[in-house]
Design an enzyme around this catalytic site. Structure first.
Site, PDB file in Angstrom:
ATOM      1  N   ASP A 142      30.026 -28.141  44.226  1.00 16.06           N
ATOM      2  CA  ASP A 142      28.706 -28.760  44.190  1.00 16.06           C
ATOM      3  C   ASP A 142      28.223 -28.976  45.639  1.00 16.06           C
ATOM      4  O   ASP A 142      28.960 -28.777  46.606  1.00 16.06           O
ATOM      5  CB  ASP A 142      28.704 -30.057  43.380  1.00 16.06           C
ATOM      6  CG  ASP A 142      27.312 -30.361  42.829  1.00 16.06           C
ATOM      7  OD1 ASP A 142      26.331 -29.754  43.328  1.00 16.06           O
ATOM      8  OD2 ASP A 142      27.183 -31.189  41.911  1.00 16.06           O
TER       9      ASP A 142
HETATM   10  C1  BGC Z   1      23.789 -31.127  41.707  1.00 22.83           C
HETATM   11  C2  BGC Z   1      24.073 -29.830  40.969  1.00 22.83           C
HETATM   12  C3  BGC Z   1      23.133 -28.749  41.437  1.00 22.83           C
HETATM   13  C4  BGC Z   1      23.241 -28.608  42.935  1.00 22.83           C
HETATM   14  C5  BGC Z   1      22.360 -27.519  43.495  1.00 22.83           C
HETATM   15  C6  BGC Z   1      23.670 -30.945  43.191  1.00 22.83           C
HETATM   16  O1  BGC Z   1      23.175 -32.078  43.816  1.00 22.83           O
HETATM   17  O2  BGC Z   1      24.807 -32.054  41.406  1.00 22.83           O
HETATM   18  O3  BGC Z   1      23.959 -30.030  39.596  1.00 22.83           O
HETATM   19  O4  BGC Z   1      23.418 -27.554  40.782  1.00 22.83           O
HETATM   20  O5  BGC Z   1      22.868 -29.835  43.542  1.00 22.83           O
HETATM   21  O6  BGC Z   1      21.039 -27.854  43.462  1.00 22.83           O
END
Ligand code: BGC
Length: 715
Positions: free
Chosen positions: A257
């Site tokens: 993530d």
């Molecule tokens: C979120 C994810 C997301 C990623 C990319 C993160 O802050 O937890 O769910 O896919 O950002 O945008």
């Protein structure tokens, strides 16, 4: 040698780490760290993947840097969070789950993929499969509610829809099952907080949707930000390597993530970036999103002997294989070259309207206030969410722009050209100013119908949007009280439409109003969808896939709870209950009324004594005793009477649907595999335990509303 092995053989360490790096562009910001310009780093092969980039033109420009100007000409993998639609937004996942139609779940993902791919994208960070039982957690809106089996069904449909039959097709996206695993039960519902659930809960509740996604062939998986009993998921070798890779056989790409590898330092499990990067790589994470930990940390980790070149090669191999499966080597600009015909876009919006209307949940409809009749002459559309097109998108809108959304006011005005439709917000979504309530009441006085639109702003749920108070924000309760009192005094029918990314604690509102619709966030056709239901063009059929607590103090409240040694009994003080609240939620899982009235009868379950290999046939007759055609969703729950481990009170095992005209009768048949009745024994092994199992069938997870038949499992 294959293309991939040849490439790996000729790559420098920098180029290898480039393939393991994903950096954000500036289209949208989804995390706390912002990247600079990546142009040069793409040319030098230091960045091999991007997120948050949109548009065929810009994607083509960047792709050209990689495939024409970099030494090895490896295409970029470009992803975006296409959670519930790309430009054309469908209902948020929590709403869409309640449509309970796998074909529609798949269809919306297919449309989202087609639209996203035509914008140059090859990867979406969806579906989110976190089973959420604590609505304080804002991300409840992104998932499929409280039930693991339902989440598994939706996981399969979404993976099929996003990825299509062939990942290499120009309209396919690689899906990403996230957030692995058990992110939803963050302590006290507080975003990013620590998680500590039992091994049993992990295996019974949180892992099954991911198992389903892997079986459906999901291409990528994202570990959660959170730690599980002290081990951050980004570094959880036990679950990523042993469970996901070895036990489930997942061969796809694991993408960290946003900045999660750097956050291993904050978790306190790594002293510096090289150690953090080594922990993640050792656990099986292939791509580092936004931390730059692999690029800058792994060379040092290699020197320290914390990782091997072989491990790096394995990760690079997986990333290149995914790019190959996506057809990016053969056709790097393919996804930028698709021109979508106008009819396709129009059909997509029509689908958004259909799913939007089907996702609305009619929570209450006393005296059949809804639908509003054709005689309506003056409709007052009130409340801060009535004329709020942008809010209809919900918290994660990809490339959906506010102007493309239809507000409730606009939808009702279009649907009622002969009617005078007036509007006053009354109060703002948040804030304490009640000065506008008088104007709203004046419109009530002149109206023969009222639609009162209340709830949360889109960004009150979603990531980083935990709340401890789940009542109506700001002064909305004051507006509701005033409008509902006035409507009652004047005998004017009033429907409350509630927008939110989670169940709200609205016991007072639910008591005071006659008609209440949970609209969640219905997407781009919101206003038309609401008009379709309020005016009776569509008979509502959506169900809530999460229980609605009466108060925050009741959380978590869900249908799969275990019995307790002292089940609640009103007559006995020393039983499991509250002094100041019923145990039951305000609205149970599965609740949702229609404009029909269904009577359930004649439940048949065969065979009466199934063995593990049997298919159990559950049949029930329905009669629509109401005055309108309607579609009923029938849930099948099971309850093991005696097992080696205390069984849940109700376990969802299936659902079926039937549409009936007034007076019509029909049969709903649901097939269950008896193997599903296995329990995880004390060692967490699935066993088929002989004995009695109740099969309960009805409209919602409330025993009093369910017909029961008992089968005897045979060993
Ligand atoms: C979120 C994810 C997301 C990623 C990319 C993160 O802050 O937890 O769910 O896919 O950002 O945008």
């Amino acid at each position: 040698m294959s293309r991939i092995e040849t490439l790996i053989g000729s790559m420098t360490l920098t180029e290898k780490l480039g393939q393991l790096t994903m950096t954000a562009s500036s289209f949208t910001v989804t995390g706390p760290v912002i990247a600079g310009d990546s142009t040069q780093a793409i040319r030098t092969g230091e960045i091999g993947n991007l997120l948050n980039m949109v548009g065929a033109g810009p994607v083509r420009d960047l792709q050209r840097l990689a495939v024409e100007e970099s030494r090895l000409k490896i295409p970029l993998l470009i992803g975006l969070d296409i959670i519930h639609g790309h430009r054309s937004l469908f209902p948020v996942p929590l709403a869409e789950a309640g449509v309970l139609d796998p074909a529609l779940w798949e269809a919306t993902a297919r449309e989202a993929a087609t639209e996203g791919a035509a914008d140059g994208l090859a990867l979406t960070f969806a579906p989110m499969l976190d089973v959420a039982r604590d609505p304080r957690w804002g991300r409840t809106v992104e998932g499929c509610g409280e039930d693991p089996w339902l989440a598994a069904q939706m996981a399969m449909a979404k993976v099929r829809g996003f990825q299509g039959a062939n990942l290499a097709a120009r309209d396919s996206l690689a899906a990403c099952a996230k957030h692995f695993v058990a992110y939803a039960p963050v302590m006290a519902g507080r975003e990013y907080a620590s998680v500590d659930v039992s091994e049993r809960t992990l295996h019974e509740v949180h892992l099954p949707p991911f198992e389903a996604a892997v079986k459906a062939g999901v291409a990528t998986i994202m570990p959660a930000f959170t730690d599980l009993a002290g081990i951050p998921m980004t570094a959880h070798a036990g679950l990523l390597r042993n469970w996901l890779r070895e036990r489930m056989g997942f061969e796809g790409v694991i993408i960290s993530d946003y900045n999660a590898i750097r956050e291993l330092l904050n978790h306190g499990v790594a002293q510096d970036m090289p150690q953090a990067a080594a922990l993640a790589l050792n656990a099986g994470v292939d791509i580092d999103m936004m931390a730059d930990g692999y690029r800058h940390g792994l060379p040092i980790a290699l020197q320290r002997g914390l990782v091997s070149m072989q491990q790096i090669d394995t990760a690079v191999r997986r990333v290149l294989r995914l790019k190959e499966q996506l057809g990016l080597f053969e056709d790097p600009y393919g996804r930028c070259e698709t021109r979508e015909p106008q009819q396709r876009v129009a059909r997509r919006r029509q689908l958004a309207r259909t799913v939007g209307a089907q996702s609305l949940v009619l929570l209450k409809n006393e005296r059949d206030v809804l639908p509003f009749g054709p005689a309506l002459r003056r409709l007052a559309v009130l409340g801060p969410l009535a004329d709020a097109a942008g809010e209809m998108r919900g918290p994660w809108w990809a490339a959906g722009v506010a102007e493309d959304q239809v507000s409730v006011l606009a939808g009702l005005r279009t649907a009622l050209p002969q009617c005078e439709v007036s509007h006053a917000a009354g109060v703002a979504i948040d804030g304490q100013d009640t000065g506008g309530i008088g104007a709203a009441l004046a419109l009530c006085d002149a109206a023969d119908g009222i639609v009162l639109c209340l709830g949360e702003a889109a960004l009150m749920s979603g990531e980083a949007a935990s709340r401890v108070d789940l009542s109506l924000p700001g002064a909305q309760q004051a507006l509701a009280t005033a409008v509902l009192r006035r409507a009652k005094q004047r005998g004017t029918p009033c429907a409350v439409v509630l927008f939110s990314g989670r169940p709200l604690t609205v016991a007072q509102l639910a008591q005071d109003c006659e008609a209440l619709i949970a609209a969640w966030f219905p997407g781009c056709e919101a206003g038309h969808a609401v008009a379709d239901v309020v005016l009776g063009k569509v008979s509502p059929s959506g169900r809530t896939v999460i229980s609605w607590p009466r108060s925050v103090g009741q959380i978590p409240v869900f249908h799969g709870e275990r019995r307790s040694g002292r089940p609640a009994s009103p007559a006995d003080r020393f039983t499991s209950k509250y002094l100041d609240s019923p145990n039951e939620p305000l609205f149970a899982f599965g609740h949702g009324l229609t404009y029909g009235r269904f009577r359930y009868s004649n439940l048949r379950v065969t065979p009466a004594a199934p063995t593990a290999g049997d298919t159990i046939l559950v049949q029930v007759d329905l009669t629509n005793e109401g005055l309108r055609t309607a579609r009923e969703t029938v849930f099948v729950f099971t309850h093991d009477v005696v097992a080696s481990v205390s069984p849940p009170l109700l376990q969802l095992a299936g659902f079926g649907r039937l549409e009936l005209a007034p007076g019509g009768t029909g049969t709903v048949t649901v097939e269950l595999s008896a193997a599903r009745l296995r329990v995880l024994d004390r060692d967490l092994q699935p066993v088929f335990e002989p004995g009695a199992v109740e099969v309960l069938v009805g409209p919602r997870a409330n025993r009093a509303d369910l017909l029961v038949s008992t089968v005897q499992l045979r060993g």
